[in-house]
Design an enzyme around this catalytic site. Structure first.
Site, PDB file in Angstrom:
ATOM      1  N   ARG A  48       5.799  -1.746  -4.121  1.00 38.84           N
ATOM      2  CA  ARG A  48       5.441  -2.181  -2.770  1.00 38.84           C
ATOM      3  C   ARG A  48       4.353  -3.255  -2.783  1.00 38.84           C
ATOM      4  O   ARG A  48       4.181  -3.964  -1.803  1.00 38.84           O
ATOM      5  CB  ARG A  48       4.967  -0.992  -1.951  1.00 38.84           C
ATOM      6  N   GLU A  96      15.156 -20.582   1.400  1.00 35.11           N
ATOM      7  CA  GLU A  96      15.109 -19.338   0.622  1.00 35.11           C
ATOM      8  C   GLU A  96      14.817 -19.648  -0.856  1.00 35.11           C
ATOM      9  O   GLU A  96      14.030 -18.955  -1.501  1.00 35.11           O
ATOM     10  CB  GLU A  96      16.437 -18.578   0.788  1.00 35.11           C
ATOM     11  N   HIS A 131      11.706 -38.537   6.939  1.00 34.65           N
ATOM     12  CA  HIS A 131      10.692 -38.567   7.999  1.00 34.65           C
ATOM     13  C   HIS A 131       9.369 -37.960   7.532  1.00 34.65           C
ATOM     14  O   HIS A 131       8.527 -37.605   8.341  1.00 34.65           O
ATOM     15  CB  HIS A 131      11.197 -37.807   9.236  1.00 34.65           C
ATOM     16  N   TRP A 167      -3.686  -2.168  -0.782  1.00 34.54           N
ATOM     17  CA  TRP A 167      -3.489  -3.606  -0.610  1.00 34.54           C
ATOM     18  C   TRP A 167      -4.565  -4.012   0.391  1.00 34.54           C
ATOM     19  O   TRP A 167      -4.443  -3.768   1.594  1.00 34.54           O
ATOM     20  CB  TRP A 167      -2.090  -3.874  -0.068  1.00 34.54           C
ATOM     21  N   CYS A 172       0.819  -1.204   0.000  1.00 39.44           N
ATOM     22  CA  CYS A 172       0.000   0.000   0.000  1.00 39.44           C
ATOM     23  C   CYS A 172       0.864   1.270   0.000  1.00 39.44           C
ATOM     24  O   CYS A 172       1.911   1.302   0.623  1.00 39.44           O
ATOM     25  CB  CYS A 172      -0.957   0.027   1.168  1.00 39.44           C
ATOM     26  N   GLU A 209       6.920 -18.024  -4.477  1.00 39.01           N
ATOM     27  CA  GLU A 209       6.290 -16.708  -4.582  1.00 39.01           C
ATOM     28  C   GLU A 209       6.277 -16.176  -6.014  1.00 39.01           C
ATOM     29  O   GLU A 209       5.408 -15.407  -6.373  1.00 39.01           O
ATOM     30  CB  GLU A 209       6.874 -15.695  -3.587  1.00 39.01           C
ATOM     31  N   LYS A 249      11.467 -18.433  -2.919  1.00 43.31           N
ATOM     32  CA  LYS A 249      11.601 -17.659  -4.167  1.00 43.31           C
ATOM     33  C   LYS A 249      10.774 -18.300  -5.273  1.00 43.31           C
ATOM     34  O   LYS A 249      10.013 -17.622  -5.951  1.00 43.31           O
ATOM     35  CB  LYS A 249      13.083 -17.654  -4.556  1.00 43.31           C
ATOM     36  N   LYS A 281       5.841  -5.708  -1.083  1.00 43.05           N
ATOM     37  CA  LYS A 281       7.273  -5.581  -0.820  1.00 43.05           C
ATOM     38  C   LYS A 281       7.538  -5.291   0.653  1.00 43.05           C
ATOM     39  O   LYS A 281       8.284  -5.986   1.305  1.00 43.05           O
ATOM     40  CB  LYS A 281       7.853  -4.478  -1.710  1.00 43.05           C
ATOM     41  N   ASN A 328      -3.348   4.003   4.910  1.00 41.21           N
ATOM     42  CA  ASN A 328      -2.610   2.731   4.964  1.00 41.21           C
ATOM     43  C   ASN A 328      -2.711   2.209   6.384  1.00 41.21           C
ATOM     44  O   ASN A 328      -2.535   2.981   7.339  1.00 41.21           O
ATOM     45  CB  ASN A 328      -1.120   2.934   4.667  1.00 41.21           C
ATOM     46  N   GLY A 329      -2.946   0.921   6.522  1.00 38.31           N
ATOM     47  CA  GLY A 329      -2.985   0.337   7.857  1.00 38.31           C
ATOM     48  C   GLY A 329      -4.333  -0.309   8.130  1.00 38.31           C
ATOM     49  O   GLY A 329      -5.113  -0.587   7.215  1.00 38.31           O
TER      50      GLY A 329
HETATM   51  N1  GLU Z   1      -7.313  -1.218   5.623  1.00 40.22           N
HETATM   52  C1  GLU Z   1      -7.485  -0.424   4.450  1.00 40.22           C
HETATM   53  C2  GLU Z   1      -8.269  -1.130   3.358  1.00 40.22           C
HETATM   54  O1  GLU Z   1      -8.438  -2.318   3.375  1.00 40.22           O
HETATM   55  C3  GLU Z   1      -6.174   0.100   3.919  1.00 40.22           C
HETATM   56  C4  GLU Z   1      -5.350  -0.969   3.275  1.00 40.22           C
HETATM   57  C5  GLU Z   1      -4.001  -0.443   2.809  1.00 40.22           C
HETATM   58  O2  GLU Z   1      -3.164  -0.193   3.683  1.00 40.22           O
HETATM   59  O3  GLU Z   1      -3.812  -0.321   1.597  1.00 40.22           O
HETATM   60  O4  GLU Z   1      -8.754  -0.521   2.485  1.00 40.22           O
END
Ligand code: GLU
Length: 607
Positions: free
Chosen positions: A27, A481, A504, A73, A2, A488, A485, A602, A99-100
């Site tokens: 990101r 690792e 095992h 995100w 995000c 993902e 890689k 990221k 964001n968050g």
């Molecule tokens: N929690 C918010 C959402 O789901 C923000 C997500 C983010 O950090 O992009 O829209």
């Protein structure tokens, strides 16, 4: 993960905002949007998909010199147009990007509903806009309306807020990074330093609890409670401006091949070849502190956790004291015992990994000393720890980490040598190790001159239902690792196991033609690893063998890839490189988005 970009200045905002978003793309995100103010009107455009998709739906011109932009995100609510940011209050007075995660959003949403305000999106973020709009009706200033709203939120936020009829932006940070860049008559806001370098080198990193009011040529910072905060200006490193793709086909390709130079950056000036030791000045640890440390704990997530695991083994080998690597998300919730005399190392490329940040806070609260092993200068973990070692990889933009991994391993190797030399590691052994570490960049270059039959390995991997990676000791972690890689990037289920443990459990997966990647450098465990190789071959598996050049075991693999020989403690720096190339080439062959694999981010700034 995000991204936020904000602009207030004398230029047209839209192109600057879109370019800011483009530079934040690495990101990881799933939808994107922008809002621009002009003559009291706020125009919003948003879309599910990439920044290029947003560009495609934008009208030819959107007037306005003030705006906010976001790459989302999704955490709360599906990836839909309605849930895409910016979000606005019902009365259209407040527009914001967030964001968050707001943990108490359901309760707040109910409170809004009781007052007749229905949120139109499923997100946790929209409640913030609706609440600020309500507060604006009674607060003396927009800042007060924002501060009183923030005091009622629980969770994490990076916020950039646009208010109708106010020529300003208000930003706030709590747990999600936000940086203000001051230009000439224009101010920028970004969730990481990278997009700011195109405009200014002078930045201020907001701290948790900060609220900033931003004007065209100035800004002021207060706490949520209204106390004023003195901003501290940081000058950005030039390196962050050099992050363009150039002629390379992908960032991951570019970053794999940048490893020798990145490694030189990490090592240079930090080793003392005569004394056979490391010289990590930023750790601020004197010899007696190293001698008295009872143990070392290392923390990380994903690739950083694997670098930490290699660090753990090297610290035990050289320092002869107990060391344990922890997954940060587990560590922070398991009420781990903290010994204030012990050394804690927090490993993170971005320095913004939410789980590692929480773990660092927990250790500090209990009196422990934490040292950052971080790439991004000025990032939250670097500032929170206040001491540590920058790994100096330069900007890493591919979601899948490559050069940051090898530099984390190198930085931890130097630390282990420094610790070892205060204890049991002899001068001669230290010298030998340092000399070989200094050779490692050159040996990587030698490998790049002939990377071996990667394409043949890809032939085996492409059609696989699953891939098993095996190794022992340090190579058991390299196997992890490599598996991460490939998984993902190519979306192939991969399993990594210490070779001795294979019988095992995972041996049950093997059938005729199953690809198995075996990492067997010429160390004291090689013979035992080869037993596992024979066991998998006896079950019809096809072996991709990573071995040292000139080693007779080359004939044992169905596909054998040679890397240059190096000190047995430094083998991860070389054996991981073909695994990176295999993951990259397999993903390409399968038509995957190599630099931005699905669902991944990221810098993982939410828990
Ligand atoms: N929690 C918010 C959402 O789901 C923000 C997500 C983010 O950090 O992009 O829209």
């Amino acid at each position: 993960m995000c991204g936020i970009f904000g602009y207030l200045g004398h230029q047209q905002a839209l192109p600057i905002l879109v370019e800011g978003l483009r530079r934040l793309e690495y990101r990881g995100y799933d939808s994107t949007g922008v809002a621009v103010e002009h003559d009291g009107r706020i125009e919003t455009h948003k879309t599910v998909g990439k920044v290029a998709d947003l560009k495609a739906i934008l009208p030819p011109t959107v007037e306005g010199t003030l705006g906010i932009a976001h790459t989302r995100w999704a955490t709360h609510g599906g990836v839909t147009q309605v849930n895409t940011h910016p979000h606005a209050s019902e009365n259209d007075r407040v527009h914001l990007v967030h964001n968050g995660i707001i943990e108490n959003f359901q309760q707040l949403r109910k409170g809004l509903a009781a007052r007749g305000i229905a949120c139109i999106s499923e997100t946790d973020s929209e409640v913030i806009a609706q609440m600020i709009a309500l507060e604006l009706e009674k607060a003396a200033t927009p800042l007060e309306a924002v501060q009183s709203t923030l005091r009622r939120l629980r969770g994490t936020w990076g916020l950039c807020i646009l208010l109708k009829d106010h020529d300003m932006l208000i930003c706030a940070r709590n747990g999600s990074p936000l940086i203000i860049g001051q230009g000439d008559g224009e101010t920028f806001v970004s969730s990481d330093p990278h997009p700011l370098t195109a405009h200014t080198q002078r930045v201020v990193y907001l701290e948790d609890g900060d609220v900033a009011v931003i004007h065209r040529d100035s800004f002021s910072i207060t706490s949520m409670k209204g106390h004023s905060v003195e901003p501290s200006i940081t000058v950005l490193e030039d390196a962050w401006g050099e992050a363009e793709l150039g002629d390379a086909p992908h960032y991951m390709y570019k970053e794999i091949y940048e490893q020798p130079d990145a490694l030189r950056q990490c090592i240079s000036g930090r080793v003392d070849r005569d004394m056979g030791t490391g010289r990590l000045g930023g750790m601020g640890l004197d010899h007696s502190a190293l001698v008295q440390a009872p143990h070392v704990r290392l923390l990380g997530c994903g690739t950083a956790a694997y670098a930490a695991e290699i660090g753990q083994m090297l610290i035990e080998k050289m320092g002869r004291i107990p060391a344990v690597a922890h997954i940060s998300s587990e560590f922070r919730n398991n009420d781990t015992v903290i010994n204030p005399k012990a050394i804690y190392l927090a490993v993170s490329q971005s320095g913004e990994t939410a789980d590692t940040i929480s773990a660092v806070k927990e250790i500090k609260l209990k009196g422990g000393q934490v040292f950052g092993v971080v790439n991004v200068v000025g990032s939250t973990i670097a500032r929170l720890c206040g001491q540590g070692v920058y790994i100096h990889s330069g900007p890493e933009q591919s979601v899948a980490s490559t050069k940051a991994f090898t530099n984390m391993v190198a930085a931890l190797t130097i630390f282990a040598t420094q610790l070892g030399r205060t204890r049991h590691l002899s001068k001669d052994d230290g010298r030998e190790l340092i000399a070989q570490l200094q050779q490692a960049p050159h040996l990587m270059e030698t490998y790049f001159e002939d990377v071996g039959p990667i394409a043949e390995a890809v032939d085996l991997l492409c059609g696989a239902n699953s891939v098993l990676f095996l190794g022992r000791g340090l190579s058991a972690t390299v196997a992890k690792e490599g598996a991460l890689k490939l998984m993902e990037l190519a979306y192939i289920p991969c399993l990594a196991y210490p070779a001795g443990e294979m019988k095992h459990g995972p041996i049950a997966l093997l059938e005729e033609g199953s690809p198995v990647v075996v990492i067997a450098p010429n160390d004291h465990l090689k013979e035992k690893t080869m037993s596992a190789l024979h066991e998998v071959k006896a079950r019809g598996a096809k072996v991709i063998l990573i071995h040292e050049k000139g080693d007779a075991i080359a004939s044992e693999g169905d596909v054998s890839i040679a890397v240059p020989a190096i000190h047995p403690w430094l083998t991860p720096l070389l054996t991981v490189v073909p695994l990176q190339l295999m993951a990259y080439e397999t993903a390409l062959r399968l038509g995957r988005d190599v630099d931005r694999p699905r669902n991944l981010a990221k810098s993982v700034t939410v828990e």
